[in-house]
Design an enzyme around this catalytic site. Structure first.
Site, mmCIF file in Angstrom:
data_model
loop_
_atom_site.group_PDB
_atom_site.id
_atom_site.type_symbol
_atom_site.label_atom_id
_atom_site.label_comp_id
_atom_site.label_asym_id
_atom_site.label_seq_id
_atom_site.Cartn_x
_atom_site.Cartn_y
_atom_site.Cartn_z
ATOM 1 N N ILE A 26 0.786 -1.410 0.085
ATOM 2 C CA ILE A 26 -0.200 -0.110 -0.087
ATOM 3 C C ILE A 26 0.909 1.282 -0.031
ATOM 4 O O ILE A 26 0.366 2.332 -0.291
ATOM 5 C CB ILE A 26 -1.021 0.232 1.238
ATOM 6 N N ALA A 27 2.266 0.960 0.351
ATOM 7 C CA ALA A 27 2.902 2.211 0.476
ATOM 8 C C ALA A 27 4.497 1.503 0.264
ATOM 9 O O ALA A 27 4.820 0.691 0.936
ATOM 10 C CB ALA A 27 2.993 3.032 1.817
ATOM 11 N N ALA A 28 5.305 2.228 -0.772
ATOM 12 C CA ALA A 28 6.609 1.865 -0.970
ATOM 13 C C ALA A 28 7.599 3.105 -0.654
ATOM 14 O O ALA A 28 7.502 4.320 -1.478
ATOM 15 C CB ALA A 28 6.896 1.375 -2.401
ATOM 16 N N ALA A 29 8.223 3.329 0.558
ATOM 17 C CA ALA A 29 9.218 4.202 0.842
ATOM 18 C C ALA A 29 10.588 4.072 0.583
ATOM 19 O O ALA A 29 10.687 3.032 0.271
ATOM 20 C CB ALA A 29 8.753 4.785 2.132
ATOM 21 N N SER A 30 11.402 5.008 0.873
ATOM 22 C CA SER A 30 12.700 4.984 0.761
ATOM 23 C C SER A 30 13.676 3.771 1.589
ATOM 24 O O SER A 30 14.356 3.034 1.090
ATOM 25 C CB SER A 30 13.541 6.254 0.963
ATOM 26 N N LEU A 31 12.948 3.619 2.692
ATOM 27 C CA LEU A 31 13.717 2.631 3.743
ATOM 28 C C LEU A 31 12.737 1.401 4.007
ATOM 29 O O LEU A 31 13.100 0.455 4.563
ATOM 30 C CB LEU A 31 13.742 3.620 5.318
ATOM 31 N N ASP A 47 7.430 14.686 10.155
ATOM 32 C CA ASP A 47 7.360 14.179 8.825
ATOM 33 C C ASP A 47 5.827 14.443 8.535
ATOM 34 O O ASP A 47 5.184 13.364 7.857
ATOM 35 C CB ASP A 47 7.845 12.803 8.493
ATOM 36 N N LYS A 81 4.771 -3.391 8.178
ATOM 37 C CA LYS A 81 5.770 -2.632 7.751
ATOM 38 C C LYS A 81 7.122 -3.228 7.697
ATOM 39 O O LYS A 81 7.392 -3.688 8.877
ATOM 40 C CB LYS A 81 5.747 -1.326 8.586
ATOM 41 N N GLN A 117 8.575 -0.581 3.273
ATOM 42 C CA GLN A 117 7.437 -0.737 2.778
ATOM 43 C C GLN A 117 6.309 -1.245 3.479
ATOM 44 O O GLN A 117 6.678 -2.209 4.567
ATOM 45 C CB GLN A 117 7.400 -1.127 1.223
#
Length: 570
Positions: free
Chosen positions: A139-144, A303, A168, A146
């Site tokens: 549902i979300a892919a971040a830099s550090l 953030d 996560k 997902q």
């Protein structure tokens, strides 16, 4: 897998494994620093500042696009650096911030088998055995890391009272990549620390170390879980705020399991209206919650971009708010020390009162200005700034004639640039939080005026602090009495020095102007010699190659003198 998970056993191992990545970051930084030096420092010194000014906007867009491409390709902390740059709407030009604002949404996801392998290693069993189900599409892919939706198994669901959760998981090998990126950033900070224009205004090494601390905390999911519970405790009983519960039984340093609280993204105006929520009513509530974190609690979400805040509709009675703001992702949190918080409260009160002198005093209290700063000019600048632009919202400021901003910058630019600023500990996060807050509020309501939220909040702070007014008055009275007692002696000393003719009067601005004129004269003479040698060499070179080259090479000496002569004069 074990080699990835234990990459930090050998401190030099990540650098050896990712040497190409390290060199790419340094090459990118070196090229852009050299380009900036050429256009912004070298060309203006030889009278070609107009060329730099005409190409500045295009060069900034090119830099932002190149950094954007590099960050998307490399991932890791380069995405985080881009996020910090995109949030600095107060400092960086729109050519840069606009190009980088969507960077987070472009991070490619890791294939699920890699995520499942790391989660299984952390949890002691494959995810399909630990959970009732796990959605393989993130549902979300971040830099550090997902996130994936999942459902707890019946036993965990019975223990926690939860069913739907978000799993996560860190990106495999991200620890080694973070180490390499930080090594590259430390090297770049070392370069910048030797650039006087930069080092006078910021301790780049300290800023990178603060960024490093923030980044290392972000990849420790146990710390994030603690942060989530602390944040929830700060807002316990507050009907404006909701926080997901932590499933501790399924949480480790690299895996975090939280209650699934997905709702309406805070800046999704269409979905908000469809739910019967006016986006304009959300902005002031969000601003007030962020003010509470910064100025009252001292523990804040650093953030708060739109992807980390949901508007959650709730059942409400007559006159009650039918929604809450739900915060997620507590990896990047900041703390404000009591002394800094006191200075920030004073700063907020002074800003609301349009008190330029009080604002500069508060800036001093916070520690942004170094002790050696002469703040008289800054007080005058802030007073005039409030007189002209105070109380305007972003939409109103956009309608102001750009020439007014330009005239103000011309009049006070030298004053501000000459002041020795520094960023106190954790201030990077404070600036980021406030930049993102103003950006989200403006997205919710284009005509949102931050002053409308600042003024009532500052008034409340003022009422809360009235208990200290008597002490402040007494302290000021003692200070005044001390000055009065010392005044006769100081007047006698002044009269004595006048009689002796030994009184010296310092006029810093006049002295600086004289020094600049002297340096300009030296550089002008050297520039003439440089031009003569260069032109002569070009002419002679047609007939005598060796002599022409010698003359052209010799022209570099007066050129260097023209650029650097008199730099140490004060």
């Amino acid at each position: 897998m074990s080699s990835i998970l234990h990459a930090r056993d050998d401190p030099q191992r990540p650098l050896r494994q990712h040497r190409g990545r390290y060199r790419r970051i340094l090459r990118f930084a070196a090229w852009n620093l050299a380009t900036t030096w050429w256009f912004e420092l070298f060309l203006p010194r030889i009278g070609l500042g107009g060329v730099a000014a005409r190409t500045r906007s295009r060069r900034m867009r090119q830099f932002a696009r190149r950094f954007h491409d590099l960050a998307v390709e490399l991932g890791g902390l380069m995405i985080k650096v881009g996020q910090f740059l995109s949030s600095r709407l107060d400092v960086l030009p729109p050519e840069i911030t606009k190009e980088l604002e969507g960077l987070q949404d472009e991070v490619p996801p890791v294939a699920f088998p890699g995520i499942a392998a790391l989660a299984g290693h952390e949890l002691g069993a494959p995810p399909d055995q630990v959970f009732a189900s796990v959605d393989e599409s993130p549902i979300a892919a971040a830099s550090l890391g997902q996130a994936h939706r999942a459902r707890l198994n019946p036993m965990d669901a019975g223990d926690t009272g939860l069913d739907a959760v978000v799993l996560k998981v860190q990106r495999p090998g991200i620890g080694a990549i973070v180490d390499v990126d930080l090594a590259a950033l430390r090297k770049v900070a070392g370069w910048l620390s030797h650039v006087r224009l930069v080092s006078r205004r910021a301790d780049m090494r300290a800023l990178v170390e603060e960024f490093a601390m923030i980044s290392l905390q972000e990849i420790d999911y146990l710390q994030e879980a603690v942060n989530a519970e602390r944040f929830a405790a700060d807002f316990a009983g507050d009907d404006r705020v909701a926080v997901p519960e932590v499933v501790w039984e399924r949480t480790t340093r690299r895996v975090l399991t939280l209650e699934d609280v997905t709702a309406i993204k805070i800046t999704d105006a269409r979905a908000l209206r469809a739910a019967g929520i006016d986006p304009a009513t959300v902005a002031p509530v969000f601003a007030a919650i962020m003010f509470d974190q910064l100025f009252t609690n001292g523990f804040f979400h650093a953030d708060p971009h739109p992807g980390n805040i949901f508007v959650t509709p709730v059942r409400a009675g007559a006159g009650e708010r039918p929604w809450k703001l739900t915060f997620i992702d507590f990896g990047m949190m900041g703390e404000v020390t009591p002394s800094t918080r006191s200075g920030l409260r004073k700063l907020l009160i002074a800003a609301a009162a349009r008190d330029g002198k009080g604002l500069v005093a508060a800036i001093n209290d916070v520690g942004v200005l170094m002790p050696s700063a002469d703040s008289v000019g800054l007080e005058r600048a802030m007073t005039q700034l409030f007189a002209r632009f105070g109380g305007m919202g972003f939409a109103e400021l956009r309608e102001v004639d750009p020439r007014e901003f330009r005239d103000f910058a011309v009049e006070f630019g030298d004053v501000v640039r000459s002041l020795p600023f520094q960023l106190p500990e954790n201030f990077l996060l404070i600036i980021r939080a406030m930049s993102l807050t103003s950006g989200v509020c403006s997205a919710l309501d284009e005509r949102f005026n931050l002053w409308d939220s600042v003024e009532p909040y500052a008034a409340q702070l003022l009422r809360d602090e009235r208990g200290n007014v008597v002490q402040d008055v007494a302290r000021q009275a003692l200070d005044a009495a001390g000055i009065a007692l010392r005044l006769p002696g100081r007047l006698d000393a002044l009269a004595g020095r006048l009689e002796e003719g030994s009184l010296e009067v310092a006029v810093p601005r006049l002295e600086r102007q004289a020094a600049r004129l002297e340096r300009a004269g030296r550089r002008a003479a050297s520039a003439v010699v440089f031009g003569a040698l260069l032109v002569s060499g070009a002419i002679v070179r047609a007939d005598d190659l060796a002599a022409g080259n010698a003359l052209m090479a010799a022209s570099s000496l007066p050129l260097l003198h023209a650029l650097w002569a008199g730099r140490r004069v004060r």
